[in-house]
Design a protein around this motif. Structure first.
Motif, short mmCIF file in Angstrom:
data_model
loop_
_atom_site.label_atom_id
_atom_site.label_comp_id
_atom_site.label_asym_id
_atom_site.label_seq_id
_atom_site.Cartn_x
_atom_site.Cartn_y
_atom_site.Cartn_z
N ILE A 1 58.29 28.05 9.77
CA ILE A 1 58.18 27.43 8.41
C ILE A 1 59.34 27.75 7.52
O ILE A 1 59.40 27.18 6.31
N GLU A 2 60.08 28.48 7.76
CA GLU A 2 61.26 28.97 6.88
C GLU A 2 62.08 27.64 6.52
O GLU A 2 62.45 26.96 7.16
N ASP A 3 62.54 27.41 5.13
CA ASP A 3 63.17 26.03 4.71
C ASP A 3 64.07 25.65 5.76
O ASP A 3 64.61 24.83 6.07
N ARG A 4 65.21 26.85 5.80
CA ARG A 4 66.53 26.60 6.77
C ARG A 4 66.37 25.85 7.99
O ARG A 4 66.71 24.89 8.46
N TRP A 5 65.27 26.79 8.82
CA TRP A 5 65.16 26.30 10.10
C TRP A 5 64.34 24.96 10.18
O TRP A 5 64.37 24.13 11.08
N CYS A 6 63.42 24.94 9.32
CA CYS A 6 62.45 23.69 9.28
C CYS A 6 63.24 22.36 8.92
O CYS A 6 63.19 21.25 9.84
N ASN A 7 64.10 22.49 8.17
CA ASN A 7 64.84 21.27 7.73
C ASN A 7 65.66 20.93 8.74
O ASN A 7 65.94 19.82 8.84
N GLN A 8 66.48 21.61 9.27
CA GLN A 8 67.62 21.46 10.31
C GLN A 8 66.87 20.88 11.55
O GLN A 8 67.31 19.81 12.21
N ALA A 9 65.58 21.48 11.91
CA ALA A 9 64.87 20.93 13.02
C ALA A 9 64.43 19.49 12.89
O ALA A 9 64.32 18.64 13.82
N LEU A 10 63.80 19.32 11.70
CA LEU A 10 63.49 17.83 11.19
C LEU A 10 64.57 17.00 11.33
O LEU A 10 64.42 15.76 11.76
N LEU A 11 65.55 17.33 10.85
CA LEU A 11 66.77 16.14 10.81
C LEU A 11 67.27 16.25 12.30
O LEU A 11 67.58 14.80 12.55
N ALA A 12 67.31 17.01 13.06
CA ALA A 12 67.78 16.68 14.31
C ALA A 12 66.77 15.89 15.12
O ALA A 12 67.04 15.15 16.04
N PHE A 13 65.31 16.34 14.94
CA PHE A 13 64.26 15.39 15.50
C PHE A 13 64.24 14.01 14.96
O PHE A 13 64.03 12.94 15.60
N CYS A 14 64.46 13.65 13.70
CA CYS A 14 64.67 12.35 13.19
C CYS A 14 65.99 11.52 13.65
O CYS A 14 65.77 10.48 14.20
N ARG A 15 66.93 12.03 13.96
CA ARG A 15 68.24 11.36 14.69
C ARG A 15 67.76 11.21 16.11
O ARG A 15 68.23 10.21 16.48
N ARG A 16 66.75 12.29 16.56
CA ARG A 16 66.89 12.05 18.25
C ARG A 16 65.43 10.85 18.28
O ARG A 16 65.63 9.82 19.22
N ALA A 17 64.50 10.85 17.53
CA ALA A 17 63.50 10.00 17.67
C ALA A 17 63.71 8.81 17.06
O ALA A 17 63.20 7.72 17.77
N LEU A 18 64.43 8.60 16.15
CA LEU A 18 64.58 7.06 15.69
C LEU A 18 66.14 6.39 16.11
O LEU A 18 66.21 5.45 15.83
#
Length: 275
Positions: free
Chosen positions: A184-201
């Motif tokens: 849930i830490e901001d840095r790791w959560c934000n980076q993982a979300l950006l990577a997931f959005c690039r990959r999923a979309l």
């Protein structure tokens, strides 16, 4: 003549009750005048009935009318009245009476009945907590999942970190619910979300660096800027991603999906090792 006529009138006036000599009745005793009048008897009966109603209301647990020397009335002014076996609610401040239990007393809102009596997970005046996934989902209802801006869209994402895998949990009208393995830490959560959005979309390679979080860096409710895509295309790809992840009927496709997941996990572990 006038005096004689007045004397005749006085003689014709009947005597007071009990003073007729022909009947032989005497005047009433003094105790007769101590008896209450009919109006006093009616008033006493009414007060006695009120006392009986108050005692009955107290025994049944109904709120009794507020009187002198009793507890102070509540701030909202509502009290329940029992009159002749009929119970209703009355407001001492506004003078309004109604059959239904007021919202101030029951603690329920009128919209709760429409939503099936669902309880709010947050205070609307304060808002949900930034780390409460369920409350954030409930607060976001009624909004739009994405809006066009420039050459891309602003996508609303509600993140559920610390899960077993990165996946699309659900695609709602108000947001897309995403589970991430990152903490849930901001840095790791934000980076993982950006990577997931690039990959999923399937964001084009030249536009991948433009995928950014524009709002909600410190919250699970985030706004992500997705470039080079239209809103309908974004929603379509999210639905396709969700349906693909939960579809296990096609065995071969599921095996390929599992192998690809394993390879991604191996590459991720290698990158972490060299980092």
């Amino acid at each position: 003549r006038v005096a004689a006529a007045a004397a005749e009138d006085l003689d014709d006036e009947p005597p007071p009750p009990g003073d007729e000599e022909a009947d032989g009745r005497a005047s009433p005793p003094p105790e007769f005048f101590d008896a209450p009048l009919p109006c006093e008897v009616a008033y006493g009966a009414e007060e006695e009935q009120k006392g009986l109603d108050a005692a009955r209301a107290a025994s049944t647990g109904v709120v009794a009318p507020v009187g002198g020397g009793a507890e102070p009335p509540p701030a909202h002014g509502w009290r329940q009245v029992a009159n002749g076996g009929v119970q209703y609610w009355y407001n001492d401040r506004t003078g309004v009476s109604q059959w239904e239990e007021p919202e101030e007393v029951s603690g329920k809102k009128a919209d709760d009945s429409k939503d099936g009596g669902r309880k709010l997970l947050y205070d609307p005046a304060i808002g949900p907590k930034n780390d409460d996934f369920e409350a954030l989902c409930q607060a976001a209802e009624g909004d739009s999942i994405c809006e066009p801006i420039g050459d891309g869209v602003l996508l609303r994402v509600i993140v559920k970190p610390g899960q077993d895998e990165d996946a699309v949990l659900d695609v709602k009208d108000f947001a897309v619910l995403v589970s991430l393995r990152a903490p849930i830490e901001d840095r790791w959560c934000n980076q993982a979300l950006l990577a997931f959005c690039r990959r999923a979309l399937h964001v084009p390679q030249r536009e991948r660096n433009a995928v950014k979080i524009t709002d909600g860096d410190e919250s699970l409710d985030k706004i992500v800027h997705i470039p080079a895509l239209k809103p309908k295309e974004v929603v379509k790809r999210l639905h396709k991603k969700k349906d693909f992840e939960v579809d296990t009927n096609d065995v071969e496709k599921w095996i390929r999906h599992t192998e690809r997941k394993q390879k991604e996990e191996e590459r991720r572990m290698k990158r972490r090792k060299w980092a």
